[in-house]
Design an enzyme around this catalytic site. Structure first.
Site, PDB file in Angstrom:
ATOM      1  N   ASP A   1     -38.363  89.879  85.794  1.00 39.30           N
ATOM      2  CA  ASP A   1     -38.282  89.041  84.588  1.00 39.30           C
ATOM      3  C   ASP A   1     -37.377  89.693  83.548  1.00 39.30           C
ATOM      4  O   ASP A   1     -36.421  90.390  83.914  1.00 39.30           O
ATOM      5  CB  ASP A   1     -39.697  88.834  84.055  1.00 39.30           C
ATOM      6  CG  ASP A   1     -39.893  87.474  83.424  1.00 39.30           C
ATOM      7  OD1 ASP A   1     -39.320  87.270  82.332  1.00 39.30           O
ATOM      8  OD2 ASP A   1     -40.593  86.643  83.984  1.00 39.30           O
TER       9      ASP A   1
ATOM     10  N   HIS B   1     -40.298  87.157  77.360  1.00 39.75           N
ATOM     11  CA  HIS B   1     -40.887  86.308  78.403  1.00 39.75           C
ATOM     12  C   HIS B   1     -41.639  87.134  79.440  1.00 39.75           C
ATOM     13  O   HIS B   1     -42.744  86.786  79.862  1.00 39.75           O
ATOM     14  CB  HIS B   1     -39.738  85.521  79.037  1.00 39.75           C
ATOM     15  CG  HIS B   1     -40.105  84.605  80.143  1.00 39.75           C
ATOM     16  ND1 HIS B   1     -40.009  84.979  81.471  1.00 39.75           N
ATOM     17  CD2 HIS B   1     -40.550  83.337  80.142  1.00 39.75           C
ATOM     18  CE1 HIS B   1     -40.377  83.966  82.231  1.00 39.75           C
ATOM     19  NE2 HIS B   1     -40.712  82.958  81.460  1.00 39.75           N
TER      20      HIS B   1
ATOM     21  N   SER C   1     -43.127  78.785  84.151  1.00 39.46           N
ATOM     22  CA  SER C   1     -43.173  80.249  84.037  1.00 39.46           C
ATOM     23  C   SER C   1     -44.582  80.737  83.818  1.00 39.46           C
ATOM     24  O   SER C   1     -44.932  81.840  84.235  1.00 39.46           O
ATOM     25  CB  SER C   1     -42.333  80.714  82.844  1.00 39.46           C
ATOM     26  OG  SER C   1     -40.997  80.915  83.193  1.00 39.46           O
TER      27      SER C   1
END
Lengths: 877, 185
Positions: free
Chosen positions: A352, A404, A587
């Site tokens: 990520d 994120h 996600s």
């Protein structure tokens, strides 16, 4: 003679001749012929007429604040307002002296009582138009005799109660403080319930409160004395705890309680009790505790304030923010945690943006990772690949980075049951942070290297992890297929690694990668209602669904968007501060499944990707949603952590017959509805033929498998039935258990018309947005007729709505609203002749956004009426 | 030697008529005119999660502290327990422009303020210069819904329209119409 002068004379003579000749008429008479009469001037104003139709199933509160609206009191046991089922009721309630000037402002309209017949398990929801301080409406449920049965008394914008048994009830909307419009909706489905509300009927220690202060910077760090002084500011006594975590506070003695109420300016008069509460035999200490908690929840220096619940249920983490993580109970994680909370021997690689390595709620959860971003432009850390997966942010300006990877990692395995912060799907697991996403995304090459590293394959770092990952999570992707990458995933799978990926957020069935590669588990997203999230991809390659969230709603009324809560960062100040964030997307869905896979590995270290796939396709890891068995939206269904860990351990959950929906409501119009009977547990379930106890009810198979699991059609026949409400029960036996599905239906001799309240129908200038004319009307058989006269030619909008709070604006949140041609797509009316327009509808909306702390409107805007506090409307030209 | 004839009175008149006609033609044909003024634009806050419900870019004009606080709270709504306050704005002198990029399906999108001044045209049309950043088409992107925005303070004025232009002069967001109804209630 001058040539110019000659020319001028000629011109003059000619001009004179022309003038003389034009005065000459026809032959024969000396009088000029009569001129034809002048044509009448074309009209410049016109009439515009039409009807507004109230949406079916709408009812208006009989006593709103608009003095022009019809009035019928519904404030007492003896005067409840009868309402149908299903229904959307639009209303207004206020404490005396609160709200806009109007009918009820001075005397108050604190209680609105409704009488309704419902079946067991029906959801009753109160959506509050303006829940900003000091406005606070509560929802209460009583039996037909007025005995209190349940209550929902939070301070958010939604209150919810589920009806316990079939019967007739009194519903009370009570203005605990302030004033607000509201929509009361009674429907058919039993959906996600509130997790952050309050109820005096809950089982908690009277007088105790579990509190977390949000700001302790004003207190010196000198132990108990500091905590006591902090508590005394709000008039409470300390029983246990410390400033940097949860504190157990108490109301104390009667005198201390009185002082505390005065300190927080809490009105304890009898008028502050709802009608149902006044007649209930409730421990007064519990009532005081709820009032204190309401006041504390509205203070900016209080982060959380909850009753000291008496627990008897499955293992639940004690993390402060766990109540906001609706997405964990949704997939039966508490039941799964009774079996396993994971193992630090299991490694999940998070490929990520990297992770904020210093985040306090990830301490002790992270193992060595790597940064595989080759380009310094993308990495933003000044160099190419390195062994530091710390996330510096993925955008170049303060306040913009998503962090994120930190959010994804927290969902998989944030430090759990440590009192503070959020919970993770696993309480114990090791997270391997691998950085591949930076400024404007990432490249397939960098991602491939990270995958290789995680799987223990050779890669550009020149290193291998001490132990390869058991699970890889990829909450990323794009549209491009790569054969090389497909081959890599086969190789990774052969290594024994389970790969989970997000299905994508484009709301399309176009294949999205890496989720669509063979050997990768593709995860779509559902919202809090277990419906497909609006953004989620779908299609033939979707394998499973998990909670991804939906930020446009706050159905559970906890004051936050119904998105997924996890660890995160905030760089608004220029420094990266650890925070907890609500995000939505596939996600967020993917790490739920990755975390469940990690729990399964903890139970069964020998679990391979093939075994995982077989269990998934066999329905042993999921709750089926949508059409029976696999479908393109939910794959094999919603991940069920309890079933998954039980199946992984070789002890599948026993079969369990469940019905969806759990109750059926035919209202006054429907003649057939679908009922799904399915196995909510593991193993094989055989369903017997359903039976019922009503001659007007029929149940037939629609789409069932060999074991009679599947969809049934339930039909009703109203012929020869008199007007009234009818209830029945469908009983279904199976090889495991027997369940009942209650049914309710209404028969009406006349067509049931809606009532969207007293309407203010506005003719609006689309350029300025101002009303230039107004017609007011009450419903006649569900219709409101209007006729605008003397309308100048031009273009206009026509909007209709109620003004329940009498603030001179229609279409506020909680008020009815409609527009020509539809509210979603307003059509400008071009007036250059008399116009007779088609009908358009007006009604109450139960789906308006309640996220803003300021009163909002259904469509994003309200419209000012000309009846300013009921002044005479003036046509403005 | 020939001498230059000085233009007659009539000739001068035709010259002025011709010049005025040319200038009018310029206006009719839409050739941009030089803006009349610039005003100071100050970035107050930017975020990737402004929770805009629409997919379309938009501009809003905020003229009071209540609406400003509402917009700020909306931006911070996704942060658990956030109690921060928005930067101070003197609404006696200033207004706030909110530029929303609209909902986007992934990370990688951003809108930022590109200039510390905004241009005000002859008819009080205000143009804010922004950087409108979108990820490359072939990038791999984090699958999180974003909705970038910025809040910018500018001197109060009776602006007829407000638009956000990127570095290429492309209009990225435009207010629908001005007036009271444009403010956040």
């Amino acid at each position: 003679m001058n040539k110019c002068f000659s020319r001028n004379i000629i011109t003059s003579i000619l001009s004179s001749l022309i003038i003389v000749l034009s005065g000459c008429g026809g032959g024969g008479s000396d009088d000029p012929p009569p001129s034809p009469p002048p044509s009448p001037p074309p009209p410049t104003t016109f009439t515009v007429t039409g009807d507004v139709v109230a949406t079916g199933g709408t009812v208006a509160d009989g006593d709103v604040n608009d003095p022009a609206a019809p009035f019928t009191s519904n404030n007492t046991f003896s005067t409840p307002q009868d309402i149908p089922n299903p229904v959307n009721v639009g209303g207004y309630a206020n404490q005396p002296g609160e709200g806009e000037p109007g009918r009820s402002q001075i005397a108050g309209d604190a209680s609105d009582l409704y009488r309704i017949s419902v079946v067991a398990g029906q959801r009753i929801t109160l959506i509050i138009g303006d829940s900003s301080f000091p406005n606070d409406l509560d929802l209460l449920l009583g039996d037909a005799e007025g005995n209190l049965i349940d209550s929902s008394e939070g301070v958010g914008n939604t209150e919810t109660i589920i009806s316990p048994v079939t019967g007739t009830y009194l519903i009370e909307v009570f203005a605990f403080s302030g004033a607000s419009t509201y929509v009361l909706t009674v429907g058919q489905e039993v959906l996600a319930s509130s997790t952050y509300t309050l109820s005096v009927l809950d089982d908690f220690v009277p007088g105790d409160m579990v509190v977390r202060f949000s700001d302790i910077s004003d207190v010196k760090s000198n132990g108990v004395t500091s905590l006591s002084s902090k508590a005394s500011v709000i008039g409470l006594t300390t029983k246990a705890g410390a400033l940097d975590r949860e504190v157990l506070l108490s109301l104390g003695t009667a005198k201390q309680t009185s002082n505390a109420m005065q300190t927080l300016n809490i009105n304890t008069s009898e008028k502050r009790q709802s009608v149902l509460m006044q007649s209930a035999n409730i421990n007064s200490k519990k009532i005081e505790t709820i009032r204190m908690l309401k006041a504390l929840r509205q203070r900016p220096d209080i982060k959380y304030a909850e009753p000291n619940y008496i627990l008897q249920s499955s293992l639940v983490p004690n993390d402060n923010a766990y109540p906001f993580q609706w997405h964990y109970p949704m997939i039966n994680l508490p039941q799964a945690w009774d079996i396993t909370t994971g193992s630090n021997d299991v490694i999940v690689a998070v490929i990520d943006t990297g992770v904020i390595l210093s985040h306090p709620d990830l301490q002790g959860k992270l193992i060595q990772g790597y940064d595989f971003i080759l380009s310094p432009l993308i990495s933003r850390d000044g160099d190419g690949i390195d062994n530091n997966p710390d996330d510096p942010g993925d955008l170049n300006n303060n306040g913009s980075s998503t962090f994120h990877g930190t959010h994804v990692a927290g969902t998989i395995g944030a430090a759990t049951h440590n009192v503070t912060g959020v919970s993770g799907v696993t309480w114990s697991t090791s997270i391997m942070p691998l950085r591949v996403l930076g400024f404007l995304g990432g490249t397939i090459y960098d991602v491939s290297q990270a995958i290789r590293y995680a799987a223990g394959l050779s890669n550009d770092s020149g290193t291998l992890p001490a132990q390869r990952a058991d699970v890889i999570n990829l909450s990323l992707g794009g549209d491009s297929f790569s054969q090389e990458t497909q081959d890599l995933f086969i190789e990774v799978r052969n290594q024994g690694v389970i790969v989970i990926a997000a299905a994508g957020n484009n709301n399309t069935n176009i294949p999205f990668y890496p989720a669509s590669y063979s050997g990768v588990v593709s995860v779509s997203a559902v919202n809090i209602n277990k419906d497909k999230a609006s953004y989620s991809n779908f299609g033939a390659t979707v394998d499973v669904a998990a909670p991804g969230g939906d930020s446009t709603s706050d159905i559970n009324g906890d004051g936050y968007p119904d998105a997924v809560l996890s660890t995160g960062g905030d760089d608004t100040s220029g420094s990266i501060l650890p925070v907890f964030l609500f995000y939505q997307g596939t996600s967020m869905a993917s790490p739920h499944v990755a975390g469940v896979a990690a729990l399964m590995k903890a139970v069964n270290p020998a679990l391979t990707p093939a075994i995982f796939d077989n269990l998934l396709s066999g329905g042993q890891l999921t709750d089926d949603l949508g059409p029976t068995d696999r479908d393109d939206i939910y794959g094999h269904g919603l991940i069920d952590a309890h079933k998954a860990v039980a199946a992984a351990g070789g002890s599948p959950v026993a079969p369990d017959l469940v019905a969806d929906p759990s109750a059926l409501n035919f209202g006054t119009i429907d003649t057939s509805l679908s009922l799904t009977l399915e196995n909510g547990g593991g193993g094989i379930l055989t369903v017997n033929t359903p039976t019922d106890n009503a001659s007007w009810l029929t149940v037939t198979e629609s789409d069932v498998d060999i074991n009679k699991n599947g969809t049934y059609t339930v039909s009703v026949n109203r012929a020869s039935l008199g007007s009234g409400t009818y209830t029945a029960t469908i009983t279904i036996a199976s090889s495991a258990n027997t369940i009942s599905v209650p049914v309710i239906m209404q028969v009406s001799s006349t067509a049931v018309s809606g009532d969207a309240g007293f309407q203010h129908i506005l003719l609006i200038d689309p350029v300025t947005g101002d009303a230039i004319d107004e017609i007011t009307a009450s419903a006649t058989n569900g219709r409101y007729s209007y006729s605008f006269t003397d309308v100048p030619s031009g273009t206009y909008l026509i909007i209709s709505g109620s003004d329940s709070n009498n603030n001179s604006f229609i279409c506020d949140a909680g008020e009815s609203c409609g527009g020509y041609l539809t509210l979603d797509q307003l059509l400008e009316v071009n007036v250059n002749a008399n116009e007779s327009l088609g009908d358009f509808s007006t009604g109450y909306f139960s789906g308006f956004s309640a996220l803003s702390s300021e009163p909002g409107s259904i469509t994003g805007r309200s419209y000012r009426s000309l009846n300013e506090n009921n002044a005479t409307p003036q046509l403005q030209r | 030697m020939k001498t230059m004839r000085r233009p007659s009175y009539r000739g001068k008149a035709w010259l002025w008529i011709g010049l005025l006609t040319l200038l009018s033609a310029c206006r009719i044909n839409g050739i941009p005119e030089t803006p009349t003024t610039t005003v100071e634009a100050t970035l107050l806050i930017q975020s990737t999660h402004c929770w805009n419900k629409s997919d379309e870019p938009s501009v809003e004009w905020i003229t009071n502290s209540k609406a400003y606080r509402s917009a700020y709270n909306q931006i911070k709504k996704h942060i658990l327990g956030d109690t921060s306050k928005p930067p101070y704005v003197d609404f006696n002198r200033l207004g706030v422009i909110a530029v929303y990029m609209g909902r986007r399906p992934t990370a990688g999108y951003q809108v930022t303020l590109a200039s510390r001044t905004a241009e005000v045209g002859e008819h009080n049309e205000l143009t804010l210069a922004v950087s409108w950043i979108e990820p490359p088409v072939d990038a791999l992107l984090a699958q999180v819904i974003t909705s970038p925005c910025i809040l910018v303070s500018i001197p109060k004025g009776d602006y007829s329209t407000i638009q956000a232009d990127d570095e290429d002069g492309r209009v990225r967001a435009l207010s629908e119409f001005m007036g009271r109804k444009q403010t956040l209630n």
